[in-house]
Motif scaffolding. Structure first.
Motif, PDB file in Angstrom:
ATOM      1  N   TYR A 112       6.734   8.891   4.771  1.00 44.74           N
ATOM      2  CA  TYR A 112       5.787   9.566   3.880  1.00 44.74           C
ATOM      3  C   TYR A 112       4.653  10.086   4.738  1.00 44.74           C
ATOM      4  CZ  TYR A 112       2.230  10.294   0.295  1.00 44.74           C
ATOM      5  OH  TYR A 112       1.258  10.850  -0.500  1.00 44.74           O
ATOM      6  N   ILE A 113       4.340  11.372   4.577  1.00 47.35           N
ATOM      7  CA  ILE A 113       3.271  12.025   5.335  1.00 47.35           C
ATOM      8  C   ILE A 113       2.233  12.525   4.331  1.00 47.35           C
ATOM      9  CG2 ILE A 113       2.684  13.926   6.898  1.00 47.35           C
ATOM     10  CD1 ILE A 113       5.703  13.923   7.711  1.00 47.35           C
ATOM     11  N   GLU A 114       0.959  12.183   4.582  1.00 48.96           N
ATOM     12  CA  GLU A 114      -0.098  12.579   3.650  1.00 48.96           C
ATOM     13  C   GLU A 114      -1.276  13.169   4.408  1.00 48.96           C
ATOM     14  OE1 GLU A 114      -2.362  10.647  -0.141  1.00 48.96           O
ATOM     15  OE2 GLU A 114      -2.055   9.351   1.594  1.00 48.96           O
ATOM     16  N   GLN A 115      -1.699  14.354   3.976  1.00 45.98           N
ATOM     17  CA  GLN A 115      -2.882  14.982   4.559  1.00 45.98           C
ATOM     18  C   GLN A 115      -4.125  14.331   3.962  1.00 45.98           C
ATOM     19  OE1 GLN A 115      -3.422  19.126   3.581  1.00 45.98           O
ATOM     20  NE2 GLN A 115      -4.867  19.433   5.248  1.00 45.98           N
ATOM     21  N   TYR A 127      -3.663  13.781   9.244  1.00 48.12           N
ATOM     22  CA  TYR A 127      -2.520  13.300   8.473  1.00 48.12           C
ATOM     23  C   TYR A 127      -2.265  11.834   8.776  1.00 48.12           C
ATOM     24  CZ  TYR A 127      -1.185  18.110   7.335  1.00 48.12           C
ATOM     25  OH  TYR A 127      -1.160  19.382   6.848  1.00 48.12           O
ATOM     26  N   SER A 128      -1.793  11.102   7.766  1.00 44.47           N
ATOM     27  CA  SER A 128      -1.322   9.735   7.948  1.00 44.47           C
ATOM     28  C   SER A 128       0.188   9.731   7.783  1.00 44.47           C
ATOM     29  CB  SER A 128      -1.948   8.791   6.928  1.00 44.47           C
ATOM     30  OG  SER A 128      -3.323   8.642   7.186  1.00 44.47           O
ATOM     31  N   ILE A 129       0.857   8.930   8.610  1.00 43.00           N
ATOM     32  CA  ILE A 129       2.310   8.805   8.563  1.00 43.00           C
ATOM     33  C   ILE A 129       2.647   7.356   8.226  1.00 43.00           C
ATOM     34  CG2 ILE A 129       4.459   8.945   9.895  1.00 43.00           C
ATOM     35  CD1 ILE A 129       3.080  11.081  11.636  1.00 43.00           C
ATOM     36  N   TYR A 130       3.505   7.177   7.228  1.00 43.10           N
ATOM     37  CA  TYR A 130       3.980   5.865   6.823  1.00 43.10           C
ATOM     38  C   TYR A 130       5.492   5.819   7.050  1.00 43.10           C
ATOM     39  CZ  TYR A 130      -0.558   5.619   4.606  1.00 43.10           C
ATOM     40  OH  TYR A 130      -1.910   5.627   4.390  1.00 43.10           O
TER      41      TYR A 130
END
Length: 163
Positions: free
Chosen positions: A52-55, A64-67
């Motif tokens: 999951y990638i979230e700006q 961006y955060s990467i999970y």
């Protein structure tokens, strides 16, 4: 291992298909439509969410955060520079750096000082295609997520400048 990411330009929202060197589909990437900021998910071919990638919103520069499998893996932030693109990667997966010619879309991902992935953009009609060569020891989904984040940052900046 070699992968190819081809952006589907005639779709609503961001959609990418990731193929292996044999041309077989390995992952699908889908962006959330009508959301504040970019939100992308990488799925395996059994439709299991892998990444999951979230700006992050309200930042001066893109972040961006990467999970990975539901667990925080990294923060990727574009750094302020005048003449080139540079990214700061804060990761619990290792010490990553990205270097190369972002305008030509040829760059490398380094981990602890060693190259772990080479990325080359192929110029073809009907969409962008990236060829990514990733070392066998690396987490393929995580490295592919880094490439997608870089594409999002560069693509978004290009669209904002053309509006």
């Amino acid at each position: 291992m070699k992968f190819y990411i081809r952006e589907k330009i005639f779709s609503i929202g961001d959609k990418f298909t990731i193929k292996d060197a044999s041309g077989d589909d390995v992952f699908n990437v889908e962006g959330k439509i009508f959301s504040m900021g970019n939100k992308l998910k990488i799925y395996d071919m059994s439709s299991n969410e892998i990444v999951y990638i979230e700006q992050k919103l309200f930042k001066l520069l893109p972040e961006y955060s990467i999970y990975l499998n539901g667990t925080y893996a990294a923060k990727v932030k574009k750094e302020f520079t005048f003449f080139n693109n540079r990214f700061d990667i804060d990761s619990n997966m290792g010490n990553y750096e990205i270097e190369g010619d972002f305008l030509a879309h040829d760059f490398s991902i380094m981990k602890n000082g060693s190259t772990v992935a080479e990325i080359n953009k192929k110029w073809v009609a009907w969409g962008d295609t990236y060829e990514i060569e990733i070392n066998e020891q690396e987490n393929y989904a995580f490295i592919l997520a880094l490439v997608i984040v870089i594409d999002q940052v560069l693509h978004d900046n290009k669209n904002k400048n053309n509006s």
